[in-house]
Design a protein around this motif. Sequence first.
Motif, PDB file in Angstrom:
ATOM      1  N   LYS A 126      20.980   4.923  -8.993  1.00 52.62           N
ATOM      2  CA  LYS A 126      21.360   3.985  -7.913  1.00 52.62           C
ATOM      3  C   LYS A 126      22.072   2.567  -8.594  1.00 52.62           C
ATOM      4  O   LYS A 126      21.257   1.962  -9.179  1.00 52.62           O
ATOM      5  N   THR A 127      23.216   2.569  -8.531  1.00 54.54           N
ATOM      6  CA  THR A 127      23.956   1.534  -8.975  1.00 54.54           C
ATOM      7  C   THR A 127      24.070   0.676  -8.023  1.00 54.54           C
ATOM      8  O   THR A 127      24.361   0.634  -6.551  1.00 54.54           O
ATOM      9  N   LYS A 128      24.321  -0.772  -8.358  1.00 53.32           N
ATOM     10  CA  LYS A 128      24.478  -1.886  -7.509  1.00 53.32           C
ATOM     11  C   LYS A 128      25.789  -2.599  -7.784  1.00 53.32           C
ATOM     12  O   LYS A 128      26.019  -2.749  -9.119  1.00 53.32           O
ATOM     13  N   GLU A 129      26.669  -3.014  -6.860  1.00 55.36           N
ATOM     14  CA  GLU A 129      27.875  -3.636  -7.283  1.00 55.36           C
ATOM     15  C   GLU A 129      27.443  -5.127  -7.947  1.00 55.36           C
ATOM     16  O   GLU A 129      26.749  -5.872  -7.435  1.00 55.36           O
ATOM     17  N   ASN A 130      28.198  -5.377  -8.899  1.00 54.25           N
ATOM     18  CA  ASN A 130      28.048  -6.618  -9.643  1.00 54.25           C
ATOM     19  C   ASN A 130      26.625  -6.551 -10.215  1.00 54.25           C
ATOM     20  O   ASN A 130      26.192  -7.811 -10.641  1.00 54.25           O
ATOM     21  N   ALA A 131      26.119  -5.550 -10.658  1.00 50.07           N
ATOM     22  CA  ALA A 131      24.686  -5.536 -11.426  1.00 50.07           C
ATOM     23  C   ALA A 131      25.015  -5.995 -12.820  1.00 50.07           C
ATOM     24  O   ALA A 131      25.808  -5.531 -13.282  1.00 50.07           O
ATOM     25  N   THR A 132      23.919  -6.762 -13.232  1.00 50.35           N
ATOM     26  CA  THR A 132      24.008  -7.333 -14.453  1.00 50.35           C
ATOM     27  C   THR A 132      23.009  -6.657 -15.424  1.00 50.35           C
ATOM     28  O   THR A 132      23.066  -6.777 -16.815  1.00 50.35           O
ATOM     29  N   LYS A 133      22.273  -6.006 -14.942  1.00 49.82           N
ATOM     30  CA  LYS A 133      21.075  -5.520 -15.738  1.00 49.82           C
ATOM     31  C   LYS A 133      20.777  -4.008 -15.588  1.00 49.82           C
ATOM     32  O   LYS A 133      21.287  -3.433 -14.453  1.00 49.82           O
ATOM     33  N   ASN A 134      20.134  -3.232 -16.508  1.00 43.74           N
ATOM     34  CA  ASN A 134      19.724  -1.791 -16.317  1.00 43.74           C
ATOM     35  C   ASN A 134      18.219  -1.677 -16.334  1.00 43.74           C
ATOM     36  O   ASN A 134      17.538  -2.153 -17.417  1.00 43.74           O
ATOM     37  N   LEU A 135      17.696  -0.863 -15.362  1.00 44.47           N
ATOM     38  CA  LEU A 135      16.089  -0.460 -15.612  1.00 44.47           C
ATOM     39  C   LEU A 135      16.197   1.170 -15.560  1.00 44.47           C
ATOM     40  O   LEU A 135      16.691   1.726 -14.610  1.00 44.47           O
ATOM     41  N   VAL A 136      15.478   1.508 -16.500  1.00 44.43           N
ATOM     42  CA  VAL A 136      15.574   2.897 -16.765  1.00 44.43           C
ATOM     43  C   VAL A 136      13.960   3.551 -16.771  1.00 44.43           C
ATOM     44  O   VAL A 136      13.344   2.930 -17.738  1.00 44.43           O
ATOM     45  N   PHE A 137      13.750   4.384 -15.858  1.00 40.47           N
ATOM     46  CA  PHE A 137      12.369   5.014 -15.983  1.00 40.47           C
ATOM     47  C   PHE A 137      12.412   6.241 -16.330  1.00 40.47           C
ATOM     48  O   PHE A 137      13.336   7.052 -16.114  1.00 40.47           O
ATOM     49  N   LEU A 138      11.462   7.006 -17.257  1.00 39.90           N
ATOM     50  CA  LEU A 138      11.700   8.393 -17.626  1.00 39.90           C
ATOM     51  C   LEU A 138      10.196   8.771 -17.709  1.00 39.90           C
ATOM     52  O   LEU A 138       9.248   8.040 -17.564  1.00 39.90           O
ATOM     53  N   ALA A 139      10.030  10.118 -17.637  1.00 38.41           N
ATOM     54  CA  ALA A 139       8.813  10.944 -17.498  1.00 38.41           C
ATOM     55  C   ALA A 139       9.196  12.389 -17.934  1.00 38.41           C
ATOM     56  O   ALA A 139      10.061  12.709 -17.235  1.00 38.41           O
ATOM     57  N   HIS A 140       8.392  13.009 -18.697  1.00 41.73           N
ATOM     58  CA  HIS A 140       8.813  14.366 -18.835  1.00 41.73           C
ATOM     59  C   HIS A 140       8.071  15.426 -17.879  1.00 41.73           C
ATOM     60  O   HIS A 140       7.032  15.027 -17.373  1.00 41.73           O
ATOM     61  N   TYR A 141       8.706  16.479 -17.751  1.00 47.08           N
ATOM     62  CA  TYR A 141       8.516  17.138 -16.719  1.00 47.08           C
ATOM     63  C   TYR A 141       7.662  18.597 -17.255  1.00 47.08           C
ATOM     64  O   TYR A 141       7.118  19.418 -16.420  1.00 47.08           O
ATOM     65  N   ASP A 142       7.627  18.844 -18.374  1.00 48.02           N
ATOM     66  CA  ASP A 142       7.324  20.121 -18.916  1.00 48.02           C
ATOM     67  C   ASP A 142       5.890  19.922 -19.386  1.00 48.02           C
ATOM     68  O   ASP A 142       5.158  18.838 -19.479  1.00 48.02           O
ATOM     69  N   SER A 143       5.113  21.166 -19.637  1.00 46.77           N
ATOM     70  CA  SER A 143       3.778  21.088 -20.169  1.00 46.77           C
ATOM     71  C   SER A 143       3.636  21.958 -21.107  1.00 46.77           C
ATOM     72  O   SER A 143       4.403  22.764 -21.397  1.00 46.77           O
ATOM     73  N   LYS A 144       2.483  22.076 -21.858  1.00 45.58           N
ATOM     74  CA  LYS A 144       2.006  23.083 -22.667  1.00 45.58           C
ATOM     75  C   LYS A 144       0.496  23.054 -22.953  1.00 45.58           C
ATOM     76  O   LYS A 144      -0.090  22.078 -22.722  1.00 45.58           O
ATOM     77  N   SER A 145       0.016  24.164 -23.507  1.00 44.67           N
ATOM     78  CA  SER A 145      -1.251  24.458 -23.848  1.00 44.67           C
ATOM     79  C   SER A 145      -1.313  24.488 -25.494  1.00 44.67           C
ATOM     80  O   SER A 145      -0.385  24.995 -25.846  1.00 44.67           O
ATOM     81  N   GLN A 146      -2.482  24.230 -26.051  1.00 44.36           N
ATOM     82  CA  GLN A 146      -2.373  24.523 -27.397  1.00 44.36           C
ATOM     83  C   GLN A 146      -3.889  25.040 -27.754  1.00 44.36           C
ATOM     84  O   GLN A 146      -4.903  24.981 -27.004  1.00 44.36           O
ATOM     85  N   THR A 147      -3.984  25.503 -29.076  1.00 46.93           N
ATOM     86  CA  THR A 147      -5.048  26.346 -29.524  1.00 46.93           C
ATOM     87  C   THR A 147      -6.110  25.477 -29.525  1.00 46.93           C
ATOM     88  O   THR A 147      -7.294  25.575 -29.145  1.00 46.93           O
ATOM     89  N   LEU A 148      -6.072  24.231 -30.082  1.00 47.46           N
ATOM     90  CA  LEU A 148      -7.108  23.169 -30.355  1.00 47.46           C
ATOM     91  C   LEU A 148      -6.827  22.183 -29.003  1.00 47.46           C
ATOM     92  O   LEU A 148      -5.739  21.420 -28.947  1.00 47.46           O
ATOM     93  N   PRO A 149      -7.941  21.768 -28.406  1.00 48.22           N
ATOM     94  CA  PRO A 149      -7.734  20.761 -27.382  1.00 48.22           C
ATOM     95  C   PRO A 149      -7.594  19.350 -28.113  1.00 48.22           C
ATOM     96  O   PRO A 149      -7.834  19.052 -29.406  1.00 48.22           O
ATOM     97  N   ALA A 150      -7.325  18.636 -27.107  1.00 45.22           N
ATOM     98  CA  ALA A 150      -6.686  17.123 -27.839  1.00 45.22           C
ATOM     99  C   ALA A 150      -8.029  16.481 -28.570  1.00 45.22           C
ATOM    100  O   ALA A 150      -7.744  15.752 -29.652  1.00 45.22           O
TER     101      ALA A 150
END
Length: 393
Positions: A126-150
Amino acid sequence: MKFNSEHAYKYTEDLSFPRSPGSEGEKQARDYIIDSFKHKELDVDIQEFKFSTFPLSVMARFFLVLLITMQILMYLCYDRNPLYSVLISFAVVSLIITSTKWRKNYHKLYDVPWKEKTSWNIIARKTKENATKNLVFLAHYDSKSQTLPAFWRATLFGTSLVGSVSLIGLTTLLAIYKFIDWPVPVWDKSLLFYLCIITNIALFLLQLNKSGNKSPGSLDNASGIGVLLELAKILPEEMNNTNLTFIATGAEEDGLCGAVRFMEKEGYKYDKEKTYFINFDGPGAEGNIIITSAYGIPPFNTGGLLTPLSLKIAKELKYPVTKGYIPLGAGLDQFPVSVYGFPVITVSCGKLFSKIIFAIHSEYDRMDLISRHALERAGNLCYKMALEIDRYF
């Protein structure tokens, strides 16, 4: 407009199914997120990318084998040639320190032709006219299981780290004593032997860990996407001077691949002095808000102004907050972002001694771990941060 935790909870619930990188579940999650972004009237791009599984499936295991071999040699050389033992000790220290820092040249490993996979980043703007800054949010959407719990992975990493440091320190000290002909304790070889055995058993057991597709990934990281999607709904109406980007990254569980590919393709488009990244990873568990802005040995700080800003706002909102730090053994999407010179933090929630450490990366990472209260606090914190960045930064 206030952050709505019920909406974030519903997004989390809808995405709580196994979705390992390259699976049908990941594609289903991808399509859900695309539709959600489009319903919010955002400009949506889909970045399809290919990546090699070589760094995680081959290089990481090779590193563990190399570490085991060097520590055995360090012990064997102690009795035969103390100088060699000291030199190997320094080599092991250098290897460990080097492995804890992310570097741009690591990205070339994702191009190695080895069991190539395909994934997708979903990018909404979502861009704003004459905006001077950028804010980036991110999050991954994949998952996985593993043999050894965390819990057991963390225990083995901790044991191997403490054991390695102890083995290196004692071997070096005792080898120097022998080299300069000072008296050494009669138990020197026995202690070093047991340290070597314990450390290398821990490293060997880590080799047995394998990934699968059994985890619903409610906390890690459907909850991160839940917060991301709700912020994507409410923030564009509030921001005036800041361009917004929301990224759902793919294949994070295969070595932060989505973040790597995004930064390779899009990183140069952002001004380092006026761009801020906020990553979500597991913000749905009851407990303290955790602001991770440092990783590696010695600690490398990635947060810049975001760290004090997040702590200040959490204090104003009277939210319990702690600073997170990852020495080694885990990865976050903030790592590839940080090497491009951008300030970045990761927002999580949880308690150190709770059931989540047994549930992450397992079939037990389900909706019973998710707290509406935690989602609300993580969302409100980042909502307030976004407004402060828009008005004052």
